[in-house]
Design a protein around this motif. Sequence first.
Motif, PDB file in Angstrom:
ATOM      1  N   ILE A  87       0.843  -1.198   0.000  1.00 59.32           N
ATOM      2  CA  ILE A  87       0.000   0.000   0.000  1.00 59.32           C
ATOM      3  C   ILE A  87       0.880   1.251   0.000  1.00 59.32           C
ATOM      4  CG2 ILE A  87      -1.775   1.306   1.227  1.00 59.32           C
ATOM      5  CD1 ILE A  87      -2.751  -1.275  -0.037  1.00 59.32           C
ATOM      6  N   GLU A  88       2.013   1.202   0.682  1.00 58.46           N
ATOM      7  CA  GLU A  88       2.942   2.339   0.669  1.00 58.46           C
ATOM      8  C   GLU A  88       3.453   2.598  -0.746  1.00 58.46           C
ATOM      9  OE1 GLU A  88       5.833   1.176   3.538  1.00 58.46           O
ATOM     10  OE2 GLU A  88       4.553   1.678   5.263  1.00 58.46           O
ATOM     11  N   MET A  89       3.727   1.532  -1.501  1.00 59.06           N
ATOM     12  CA  MET A  89       4.137   1.692  -2.903  1.00 59.06           C
ATOM     13  C   MET A  89       3.039   2.387  -3.700  1.00 59.06           C
ATOM     14  SD  MET A  89       5.841  -2.005  -3.835  1.00 59.06           S
ATOM     15  CE  MET A  89       6.854  -2.900  -2.657  1.00 59.06           C
ATOM     16  N   VAL A  90       1.809   1.927  -3.490  1.00 59.74           N
ATOM     17  CA  VAL A  90       0.675   2.505  -4.217  1.00 59.74           C
ATOM     18  C   VAL A  90       0.515   3.977  -3.860  1.00 59.74           C
ATOM     19  CG1 VAL A  90      -1.825   2.402  -4.559  1.00 59.74           C
ATOM     20  CG2 VAL A  90      -0.502   0.277  -4.395  1.00 59.74           C
ATOM     21  N   LYS A  91       0.595   4.287  -2.566  1.00 55.42           N
ATOM     22  CA  LYS A  91       0.462   5.671  -2.106  1.00 55.42           C
ATOM     23  C   LYS A  91       1.513   6.582  -2.743  1.00 55.42           C
ATOM     24  CE  LYS A  91       0.155   6.268   2.379  1.00 55.42           C
ATOM     25  NZ  LYS A  91      -0.896   7.306   2.538  1.00 55.42           N
ATOM     26  N   GLU A  92       2.713   6.021  -2.922  1.00 52.06           N
ATOM     27  CA  GLU A  92       3.821   6.806  -3.478  1.00 52.06           C
ATOM     28  C   GLU A  92       3.758   6.916  -4.996  1.00 52.06           C
ATOM     29  OE1 GLU A  92       7.074   4.570  -2.039  1.00 52.06           O
ATOM     30  OE2 GLU A  92       6.843   5.239   0.052  1.00 52.06           O
ATOM     31  N   GLY A  93       2.788   6.203  -5.620  1.00 48.90           N
ATOM     32  CA  GLY A  93       2.669   6.235  -7.068  1.00 48.90           C
ATOM     33  C   GLY A  93       3.737   5.428  -7.778  1.00 48.90           C
ATOM     34  N   ASN A  94       4.151   4.314  -7.179  1.00 50.29           N
ATOM     35  CA  ASN A  94       5.158   3.447  -7.766  1.00 50.29           C
ATOM     36  C   ASN A  94       4.727   3.024  -9.171  1.00 50.29           C
ATOM     37  OD1 ASN A  94       6.378   0.634  -8.342  1.00 50.29           O
ATOM     38  ND2 ASN A  94       7.571   1.322  -6.584  1.00 50.29           N
ATOM     39  N   GLU A  95       5.595   3.220 -10.157  1.00 51.09           N
ATOM     40  CA  GLU A  95       5.219   2.949 -11.538  1.00 51.09           C
ATOM     41  C   GLU A  95       5.023   1.463 -11.812  1.00 51.09           C
ATOM     42  OE1 GLU A  95       7.954   4.725 -14.226  1.00 51.09           O
ATOM     43  OE2 GLU A  95       7.461   6.786 -13.660  1.00 51.09           O
ATOM     44  N   ARG A  96       5.783   0.611 -11.132  1.00 52.96           N
ATOM     45  CA  ARG A  96       5.713  -0.824 -11.394  1.00 52.96           C
ATOM     46  C   ARG A  96       4.601  -1.501 -10.588  1.00 52.96           C
ATOM     47  NH1 ARG A  96      11.292  -3.726 -10.538  1.00 52.96           N
ATOM     48  NH2 ARG A  96      10.805  -3.079  -8.409  1.00 52.96           N
ATOM     49  N   THR A  97       4.318  -0.955  -9.404  1.00 53.54           N
ATOM     50  CA  THR A  97       3.264  -1.515  -8.552  1.00 53.54           C
ATOM     51  C   THR A  97       2.321  -0.383  -8.137  1.00 53.54           C
ATOM     52  OG1 THR A  97       4.855  -3.146  -7.731  1.00 53.54           O
ATOM     53  CG2 THR A  97       2.795  -2.928  -6.508  1.00 53.54           C
ATOM     54  N   PRO A  98       1.487   0.091  -9.066  1.00 56.81           N
ATOM     55  CA  PRO A  98       0.627   1.245  -8.775  1.00 56.81           C
ATOM     56  C   PRO A  98      -0.740   0.901  -8.217  1.00 56.81           C
ATOM     57  CG  PRO A  98       0.573   0.772 -11.110  1.00 56.81           C
ATOM     58  CD  PRO A  98       1.449  -0.276 -10.487  1.00 56.81           C
ATOM     59  N   VAL A  99      -1.090  -0.403  -8.139  1.00 52.08           N
ATOM     60  CA  VAL A  99      -2.405  -0.802  -7.633  1.00 52.08           C
ATOM     61  C   VAL A  99      -2.274  -2.073  -6.800  1.00 52.08           C
ATOM     62  CG1 VAL A  99      -3.687   0.223  -9.556  1.00 52.08           C
ATOM     63  CG2 VAL A  99      -2.939  -2.176  -9.683  1.00 52.08           C
ATOM     64  N   SER A 100      -3.310  -2.340  -6.007  1.00 47.82           N
ATOM     65  CA  SER A 100      -3.409  -3.585  -5.260  1.00 47.82           C
ATOM     66  C   SER A 100      -4.887  -3.895  -5.052  1.00 47.82           C
ATOM     67  CB  SER A 100      -2.679  -3.483  -3.909  1.00 47.82           C
ATOM     68  OG  SER A 100      -2.660  -4.742  -3.238  1.00 47.82           O
TER      69      SER A 100
ATOM     70  N   ALA B  24     -13.616  -6.484  -3.088  1.00 45.24           N
ATOM     71  CA  ALA B  24     -12.206  -6.380  -3.484  1.00 45.24           C
ATOM     72  C   ALA B  24     -12.023  -5.247  -4.493  1.00 45.24           C
ATOM     73  CB  ALA B  24     -11.713  -7.687  -4.074  1.00 45.24           C
ATOM     74  N   PRO B  25     -12.333  -4.011  -4.087  1.00 43.62           N
ATOM     75  CA  PRO B  25     -12.146  -2.892  -5.010  1.00 43.62           C
ATOM     76  C   PRO B  25     -10.664  -2.649  -5.274  1.00 43.62           C
ATOM     77  CG  PRO B  25     -12.583  -2.069  -2.811  1.00 43.62           C
ATOM     78  CD  PRO B  25     -12.778  -3.564  -2.759  1.00 43.62           C
ATOM     79  N   LEU B  26     -10.355  -2.108  -6.425  1.00 49.49           N
ATOM     80  CA  LEU B  26      -8.974  -1.809  -6.767  1.00 49.49           C
ATOM     81  C   LEU B  26      -8.460  -0.688  -5.860  1.00 49.49           C
ATOM     82  CD1 LEU B  26      -7.330  -3.179  -9.025  1.00 49.49           C
ATOM     83  CD2 LEU B  26      -7.670  -1.110 -10.390  1.00 49.49           C
ATOM     84  N   ILE B  27      -7.292  -0.911  -5.249  1.00 45.35           N
ATOM     85  CA  ILE B  27      -6.649   0.115  -4.416  1.00 45.35           C
ATOM     86  C   ILE B  27      -5.732   0.927  -5.314  1.00 45.35           C
ATOM     87  CG2 ILE B  27      -5.191   0.562  -2.418  1.00 45.35           C
ATOM     88  CD1 ILE B  27      -6.011  -2.158  -1.320  1.00 45.35           C
ATOM     89  N   THR B  28      -5.955   2.219  -5.356  1.00 46.39           N
ATOM     90  CA  THR B  28      -5.195   3.136  -6.208  1.00 46.39           C
ATOM     91  C   THR B  28      -4.604   4.257  -5.355  1.00 46.39           C
ATOM     92  OG1 THR B  28      -7.090   4.590  -6.616  1.00 46.39           O
ATOM     93  CG2 THR B  28      -6.858   2.654  -8.068  1.00 46.39           C
TER      94      THR B  28
ATOM     95  N   ALA C 284      -5.883   4.918  -1.503  1.00 51.93           N
ATOM     96  CA  ALA C 284      -4.998   4.044  -0.726  1.00 51.93           C
ATOM     97  C   ALA C 284      -5.051   4.321   0.774  1.00 51.93           C
ATOM     98  CB  ALA C 284      -3.563   4.169  -1.228  1.00 51.93           C
ATOM     99  N   ASP C 285      -5.279   5.569   1.164  1.00 53.69           N
ATOM    100  CA  ASP C 285      -5.319   5.908   2.595  1.00 53.69           C
ATOM    101  C   ASP C 285      -6.410   5.119   3.329  1.00 53.69           C
ATOM    102  OD1 ASP C 285      -3.182   7.649   2.740  1.00 53.69           O
ATOM    103  OD2 ASP C 285      -4.387   9.403   2.210  1.00 53.69           O
ATOM    104  N   GLN C 286      -7.483   4.777   2.630  1.00 49.85           N
ATOM    105  CA  GLN C 286      -8.573   4.028   3.259  1.00 49.85           C
ATOM    106  C   GLN C 286      -8.154   2.605   3.637  1.00 49.85           C
ATOM    107  OE1 GLN C 286     -12.117   4.128   0.773  1.00 49.85           O
ATOM    108  NE2 GLN C 286     -11.552   6.130  -0.056  1.00 49.85           N
ATOM    109  N   PHE C 287      -7.099   2.097   3.014  1.00 49.20           N
ATOM    110  CA  PHE C 287      -6.680   0.712   3.223  1.00 49.20           C
ATOM    111  C   PHE C 287      -5.325   0.608   3.918  1.00 49.20           C
ATOM    112  CE2 PHE C 287      -9.377   1.005  -0.520  1.00 49.20           C
ATOM    113  CZ  PHE C 287     -10.312   0.019  -0.293  1.00 49.20           C
ATOM    114  N   TYR C 288      -4.814   1.751   4.373  1.00 50.23           N
ATOM    115  CA  TYR C 288      -3.458   1.778   4.960  1.00 50.23           C
ATOM    116  C   TYR C 288      -3.539   1.873   6.490  1.00 50.23           C
ATOM    117  CZ  TYR C 288       1.365   3.191   5.823  1.00 50.23           C
ATOM    118  OH  TYR C 288       2.660   3.262   6.263  1.00 50.23           O
ATOM    119  N   PHE C 289      -2.988   0.832   7.161  1.00 53.09           N
ATOM    120  CA  PHE C 289      -2.995   0.787   8.622  1.00 53.09           C
ATOM    121  C   PHE C 289      -1.566   0.531   9.097  1.00 53.09           C
ATOM    122  CE2 PHE C 289      -7.100  -0.714   7.032  1.00 53.09           C
ATOM    123  CZ  PHE C 289      -7.952   0.211   7.619  1.00 53.09           C
ATOM    124  N   PRO C 290      -0.826   1.595   9.374  1.00 51.63           N
ATOM    125  CA  PRO C 290       0.614   1.461   9.674  1.00 51.63           C
ATOM    126  C   PRO C 290       0.927   0.626  10.920  1.00 51.63           C
ATOM    127  CG  PRO C 290      -0.158   3.689  10.124  1.00 51.63           C
ATOM    128  CD  PRO C 290      -1.246   2.999   9.381  1.00 51.63           C
TER     129      PRO C 290
END
Length: 321
Positions: free
Chosen positions: A257-270, A303-307, A311-317
Amino acid sequence: MKSIIRKAGLLLSTATLVLAQPLGTAQAQEKRIVAVSIPAATHGWTGGVVYHAEQAEKEVEAAFPNVDVVLSTASSATAQVSALEDLSATRKLDALVILPFTSEELTGPVEQIKKNGTFISVVDRGLTDPTIQDLYVAGDNIAVGANTARWLSDKLGGEGEIVVLRGIPTVIDDERIKGFSDVIDKTNIKILDIQYANWNQDEAFKLMQDYLAKYPKIDAVWANDDDMLLGVIEAVDRAGRKDIKYALGGNGMKQVIEMVKEGNERTPVSTPYPPSMIKSAIYMTAAQFAGQAPMRGSFLLGAPLITPENADQFYFPDSPF
């Protein structure tokens, strides 16, 4: 014959209503034994399952004085079968909440426990005979695969060559692969290879190394699980391969989720698949023995796409997963 409810909020809201009931009636009843059998923390997601099961054990016993939760973990299917045999031999089980290590090996033993009149709640990895279960709580694995495949197909323009990593031979792995394959089969995308890596980061690393050695061009990888995804990414980075445009997983691990939040080009969704579903199942099962709250049926979490946008809705540090 079982209704399917796709709104996850109903799970905990139902349990909350039960918790709000007066405990006088429950206290007057005999002690009920709710056994919980789950895999040990063999990878990140099951680590989250163990964490939430331990929390549920404390919370349910505090809320329901007439319920005794007996928690057991196992590091293999064989060990889980043995643990179930020991549990059922030493006490009468009013209910069993089980996340099977594997579907096929656990179906028979759970069926035997069911014959003793035990209420059966199955979580996540379904049994090969679903008629055994009274309650089923899981994520929507078809959607996990299908939503990922639709996104990937769109990004690749319906063409390309990909590799896939499977998990452990279970119903949910079959469902994820079916959801993914049904979408990909309608495109010009070719699946070069598909093998099991058992939802294990180290095994995924080794399998991805084999894929990289075997195939000089790979457009994308779907690892079907975030633990495996981390192994895939490590293998790709070590090999210095630049042809792989996307490396995707699933389950919503916080590192991903941290990758998604950062806009990682290779892993942009989960896609989400929360291990806290075990807690929902334990609460719902305990509700059988407190007030008039019978729980039957199949409950699927969406199972909605996390973008990056949500992403903040699915991020629990603070979560273990």
